[in-house]
Enzyme design. Structure first.
Site, short mmCIF file in Angstrom:
data_model
loop_
_atom_site.label_atom_id
_atom_site.label_comp_id
_atom_site.label_asym_id
_atom_site.label_seq_id
_atom_site.Cartn_x
_atom_site.Cartn_y
_atom_site.Cartn_z
N THR A 132 35.97 17.62 -8.88
CA THR A 132 37.01 18.65 -8.12
C THR A 132 37.10 19.76 -8.69
O THR A 132 37.97 19.75 -10.15
CB THR A 132 37.91 17.92 -7.64
OG1 THR A 132 38.70 17.12 -7.75
CG2 THR A 132 37.13 16.96 -6.22
N TYR B 270 53.54 15.87 -13.88
CA TYR B 270 52.19 14.59 -13.51
C TYR B 270 52.20 13.39 -13.46
O TYR B 270 52.56 12.08 -12.54
CB TYR B 270 50.72 15.39 -13.83
CG TYR B 270 50.12 15.00 -12.40
CD1 TYR B 270 49.53 14.96 -11.51
CD2 TYR B 270 48.90 13.75 -13.41
CE1 TYR B 270 48.58 14.68 -10.82
CE2 TYR B 270 47.97 12.90 -12.87
CZ TYR B 270 47.49 13.14 -11.09
OH TYR B 270 46.75 13.32 -10.59
N LYS C 16 54.39 10.78 -10.91
CA LYS C 16 52.51 9.80 -10.29
C LYS C 16 53.34 8.54 -10.40
O LYS C 16 53.49 6.81 -9.05
CB LYS C 16 51.66 9.62 -10.84
CG LYS C 16 50.52 10.67 -10.35
CD LYS C 16 50.18 10.72 -8.59
CE LYS C 16 49.34 11.59 -8.67
NZ LYS C 16 48.36 11.55 -7.27
#
Length: 240
Positions: free
Chosen positions: A190, A153, A157
């Protein structure tokens, strides 16, 4: 005039769609998602569109249809990205790294957003002020990495940030008033953050509506001279 939200089916994408509709009442908002669901708080100014995938073929087809309909595009907010799924989870240590996980996250977090920028570029006016905003992540900052872990990740990014920065330099020559920006939205309540929320204090976990409000506020304050930067949701500039 119209704006586009990519990845509008997620919790934050839906909230950004509605916030843009509220903040830009004269704009038509196109909400693109692989599974478009019209929320109960739908606005008549929002058009929900299904897209097969964020690959060159599907993106190109949608852009062509948009252009053929005579629409004018003023900006795009892309929420394309992933942290985990059923098979993929952030690595805690070096031995957790797999080629499949690295390839998957680089594809979603870096490759697909850039294919989208490439596809939409022909309908972003060269002379007028336009924006391309991609949600990124503070953990993608190389300089700000003090904890380690989350290899795929973080690095995907960081790769995304480099790609956006590189594109911004090129596009200064061809699209002088185009703003290319990455925004860190903060940890939002979320499905993406759900597995990690136990470790997050309540004052650091934001509702989709609050995050969307902050993101759109940053977007509204961007100027062409700001192109190529990574921004915090509070409007401050983050290091790459």
């Amino acid at each position: 005039m119209a704006m586009v939200v990519l990845g509008a089916g997620g919790g934050l994408g839906r909230a950004i769609t509605l916030e843009l509709s509220k903040q830009y009442p004269d704009e038509r908002i196109f909400a693109l998602s692989r599974q478009p669901e019209v929320p109960e708080t739908d606005s008549s100014d929002v058009t929900y569109c299904r897209i097969e995938d964020y690959d060159e073929k599907a993106l190109g087809a949608w852009v062509s249809e948009f252009k053929n309909n005579g629409e004018q595009l003023s900006g795009v907010v892309s929420t394309i990205g992933m942290l985990h799924d059923e098979e993929t989870f952030p690595e805690k240590k070096l031995t957790d790294i797999t080629a499949d996980n690295l390839n998957k996250l680089f594809s979603v977090n870096a490759v697909k957003p850039m294919l989208a920028l490439k596809a939409f570029l022909p309908i972003l006016d060269r002379k007028k002020t336009r924006f391309w905003v991609q949600l990124s992540a503070k953990v993608g900052s190389i300089e700000d990495n003090y904890l380690g872990g989350w290899y795929a990740y973080r690095s995907s990014k960081a790769g995304l940030n480099m790609l956006l920065k590189t594109a911004s330099i090129e596009l200064k020559r061809t699209h002088k008033n185009l703003i290319v920006a990455a925004i860190h939205p903060g940890t939002t309540d979320t499905r993406l953050s759900e597995p990690f929320q136990e470790r997050i204090s309540t004052d650091k976990l934001y509702s989709p509506e609050l995050s969307a409000e902050r993101i759109v506020a940053v977007v509204k304050n961007l100027k062409p001279e700001n192109t190529g930067a990574l921004w915090h949701w509070d409007g401050s500039r983050l290091p790459y």
